[in-house]
Design an enzyme around this catalytic site. Sequence first.
Site, mmCIF file in Angstrom:
data_model
loop_
_atom_site.group_PDB
_atom_site.id
_atom_site.type_symbol
_atom_site.label_atom_id
_atom_site.label_comp_id
_atom_site.label_asym_id
_atom_site.label_seq_id
_atom_site.Cartn_x
_atom_site.Cartn_y
_atom_site.Cartn_z
ATOM 1 N NE ARG A 15 22.266 9.062 36.118
ATOM 2 C CZ ARG A 15 23.142 9.847 36.717
ATOM 3 N NH1 ARG A 15 22.787 11.015 37.206
ATOM 4 N NH2 ARG A 15 24.412 9.480 36.817
ATOM 5 C CG ASP A 16 25.672 12.168 34.863
ATOM 6 O OD1 ASP A 16 25.216 13.279 35.172
ATOM 7 O OD2 ASP A 16 26.776 11.753 35.264
ATOM 8 C CG HIS A 207 30.776 9.025 36.741
ATOM 9 N ND1 HIS A 207 29.568 8.494 36.362
ATOM 10 C CD2 HIS A 207 30.566 10.358 36.831
ATOM 11 C CE1 HIS A 207 28.667 9.457 36.233
ATOM 12 N NE2 HIS A 207 29.248 10.608 36.525
ATOM 13 C CG HIS A 209 30.938 15.002 35.351
ATOM 14 N ND1 HIS A 209 29.761 15.372 34.735
ATOM 15 C CD2 HIS A 209 30.627 13.954 36.148
ATOM 16 C CE1 HIS A 209 28.780 14.591 35.156
ATOM 17 N NE2 HIS A 209 29.273 13.712 36.014
ATOM 18 C CB CYS A 240 25.209 16.742 39.074
ATOM 19 S SG CYS A 240 24.153 16.407 40.488
ATOM 20 C CG ASN A 249 29.163 12.060 32.504
ATOM 21 O OD1 ASN A 249 28.059 12.581 32.551
ATOM 22 N ND2 ASN A 249 29.658 11.353 33.495
HETATM 23 P P1 HMG Z 1 13.415 13.899 50.377
HETATM 24 O O1 HMG Z 1 12.636 15.157 50.201
HETATM 25 O O2 HMG Z 1 14.411 13.857 51.497
HETATM 26 O O3 HMG Z 1 12.456 12.635 50.500
HETATM 27 O O4 HMG Z 1 14.132 13.584 49.004
HETATM 28 P P2 HMG Z 1 11.284 12.306 51.455
HETATM 29 O O5 HMG Z 1 11.376 10.839 51.718
HETATM 30 O O6 HMG Z 1 11.232 13.260 52.616
HETATM 31 O O7 HMG Z 1 9.976 12.575 50.546
HETATM 32 C C1 HMG Z 1 9.627 13.883 50.098
HETATM 33 C C2 HMG Z 1 8.830 13.779 48.802
HETATM 34 O O8 HMG Z 1 9.626 13.162 47.794
HETATM 35 C C3 HMG Z 1 7.558 12.938 48.923
HETATM 36 O O9 HMG Z 1 6.618 13.469 47.985
HETATM 37 C C4 HMG Z 1 7.998 11.592 48.396
HETATM 38 O O10 HMG Z 1 6.930 10.856 47.857
HETATM 39 C C5 HMG Z 1 8.956 11.996 47.299
HETATM 40 P P3 HMG Z 1 5.501 14.535 48.419
HETATM 41 O O11 HMG Z 1 4.739 13.840 49.504
HETATM 42 O O12 HMG Z 1 6.237 15.759 48.891
HETATM 43 O O13 HMG Z 1 4.731 14.744 47.158
HETATM 44 N N1 HMG Z 1 9.961 10.961 47.034
HETATM 45 C C6 HMG Z 1 10.120 10.349 45.840
HETATM 46 N N2 HMG Z 1 9.473 10.489 44.676
HETATM 47 C C7 HMG Z 1 9.875 9.703 43.665
HETATM 48 N N3 HMG Z 1 10.875 8.804 43.752
HETATM 49 C C8 HMG Z 1 11.532 8.631 44.909
HETATM 50 C C9 HMG Z 1 11.162 9.431 46.017
HETATM 51 N N4 HMG Z 1 11.601 9.511 47.287
HETATM 52 C C10 HMG Z 1 10.872 10.449 47.889
HETATM 53 N N5 HMG Z 1 12.524 7.742 44.992
HETATM 54 C C11 HMG Z 1 15.283 12.286 47.366
HETATM 55 C C12 HMG Z 1 15.042 12.525 48.861
HETATM 56 C C13 HMG Z 1 16.509 11.419 47.212
HETATM 57 C C14 HMG Z 1 14.059 11.598 46.779
HETATM 58 C C15 HMG Z 1 15.484 13.657 46.680
HETATM 59 O O14 HMG Z 1 16.492 14.332 47.349
HETATM 60 C C16 HMG Z 1 15.832 13.547 45.219
HETATM 61 O O15 HMG Z 1 15.032 13.118 44.400
HETATM 62 N N6 HMG Z 1 17.037 14.007 44.835
HETATM 63 C C17 HMG Z 1 17.490 14.009 43.463
HETATM 64 C C18 HMG Z 1 18.794 13.284 43.401
HETATM 65 C C19 HMG Z 1 19.274 13.175 41.964
HETATM 66 O O16 HMG Z 1 18.633 12.591 41.115
HETATM 67 N N7 HMG Z 1 20.483 13.755 41.695
HETATM 68 C C20 HMG Z 1 21.116 13.629 40.443
HETATM 69 C C21 HMG Z 1 21.709 12.244 40.263
HETATM 70 S S1 HMG Z 1 23.252 12.002 41.153
HETATM 71 C C22 HMG Z 1 24.464 12.446 40.006
HETATM 72 O O17 HMG Z 1 24.149 12.946 38.968
HETATM 73 C C23 HMG Z 1 25.881 12.105 40.319
HETATM 74 C C24 HMG Z 1 26.405 10.880 39.552
HETATM 75 O O18 HMG Z 1 26.346 11.079 38.152
HETATM 76 C C25 HMG Z 1 27.868 10.625 39.924
HETATM 77 C C26 HMG Z 1 28.703 11.907 39.841
HETATM 78 O O19 HMG Z 1 28.907 12.459 38.770
HETATM 79 O O20 HMG Z 1 29.070 12.346 40.927
HETATM 80 C C27 HMG Z 1 25.641 9.622 39.910
HETATM 81 MG MG MG Z 2 27.794 12.267 37.013
#
Ligand code: HMG
Ligand code: MG
Length: 302
Positions: A15-16, A207, A209, A240, A249
């Site tokens: 995933r990450d 966690h 990186h 990310c 990571n």
């Molecule tokens: P948004 O635009 O605010 O959501 O996104 P919305 O509710 O306004 O909906 C807009 C559109 O998104 C709609 O589609 C929804 O259907 C769709 P449209 O009508 O435009 O076609 N939508 C979704 N589709 C699929 N699955 C869903 C979903 N929710 C809404 N769950 C949202 C909010 C969170 C979805 C968006 O900002 C997003 O997808 N962000 C990506 C976040 C992400 O994956 N980041 C990377 C992971 S975090 C990370 O890596 C850090 C970590 O490793 C720890 C660290 O290292 O710090 C964990």
């Molecule tokens: Mg991470």
Amino acid sequence: MPLPTHVRIIDVGPRDGLQNEKQAVPAAVKIELVQRLQDAGLREIEVTSYVSPKWVPQMADNHQVMAGLTRQPGVRLSVLTPNLQGWEAARPDRPDEIVVFGAASEAFSQKNINCSIAESIERFAPVVQAARAAGIAVRGAMSCTVGCPYEGAIAPERVAYLAGLMKGIGVQRVDVADTIGVGTPLAVQRAIEAAQQHYAIEHISGHFHDTYGQALANTLAALQMGVSNFQSSVAGLGGCPYAKGATGNVASEDLVFMLHGMGIDTGIDLDRLVDAGVFISDFLGRPTPSRVARALLNRRQG
Ligand code: HMG
Ligand code: MG
């Protein structure tokens, strides 16, 4: 504080790690990677996320990947679910644990999940409630607990605040994440201490990186506080998309080598883990950044 005798590693590579890859990685490759991690003895693997495919196209095959896995008893598979839409999509795929992911930094919360910290908690609350009612475990990732690509240094109070909010909605355990790898051992210890205001040490994971090469030092600092859960990526995959410049990571291979060298058990077969890393690195067409994997591969050739 005595060092833990056993450490549990969550490999977050599928995933990450892969979320940040520009080239499309076929579901079959992701499935084989997860299988190889299970075969190497990993008992926790973060497989995929149910986020917007417009935001993170690489994770759009979440259903296909989850459906294609041969589940092994005793292996906990986790997935990221940022909102109810994500939870509803994930549920039929039967994850063992879901992960809500927030940030200690307001700016990162906005960039990553398009809402403030307070709004994120409002979105997570019904997800946590539904998952727990369904008997599924809930983890909370806390990003930018020492530094943020937009706000710079993050005070431990921000971590305590977020951990308190996570606790308040029923999140069972939390990850103290150094998203951009700028943390150094004492800063990481302050962030963990802040999380400890709300969570017992056994419910806190590290966690880290490895962007600035500090991840193993930070791991040791966390071990010295009694942390016994860590997240790492096979072959040091990762980054990310919303944290510019963030690289992978800490490599699982490097983490396992250090822990085994310290007499700490992980249940992981390092040779098989190295093979899993070779498999994904070959697919991606680049050498593994894991120093341990490179050393062991050189030794095999010699
Ligand atoms: P948004 O635009 O605010 O959501 O996104 P919305 O509710 O306004 O909906 C807009 C559109 O998104 C709609 O589609 C929804 O259907 C769709 P449209 O009508 O435009 O076609 N939508 C979704 N589709 C699929 N699955 C869903 C979903 N929710 C809404 N769950 C949202 C909010 C969170 C979805 C968006 O900002 C997003 O997808 N962000 C990506 C976040 C992400 O994956 N980041 C990377 C992971 S975090 C990370 O890596 C850090 C970590 O490793 C720890 C660290 O290292 O710090 C964990
Ligand atoms: Mg991470």
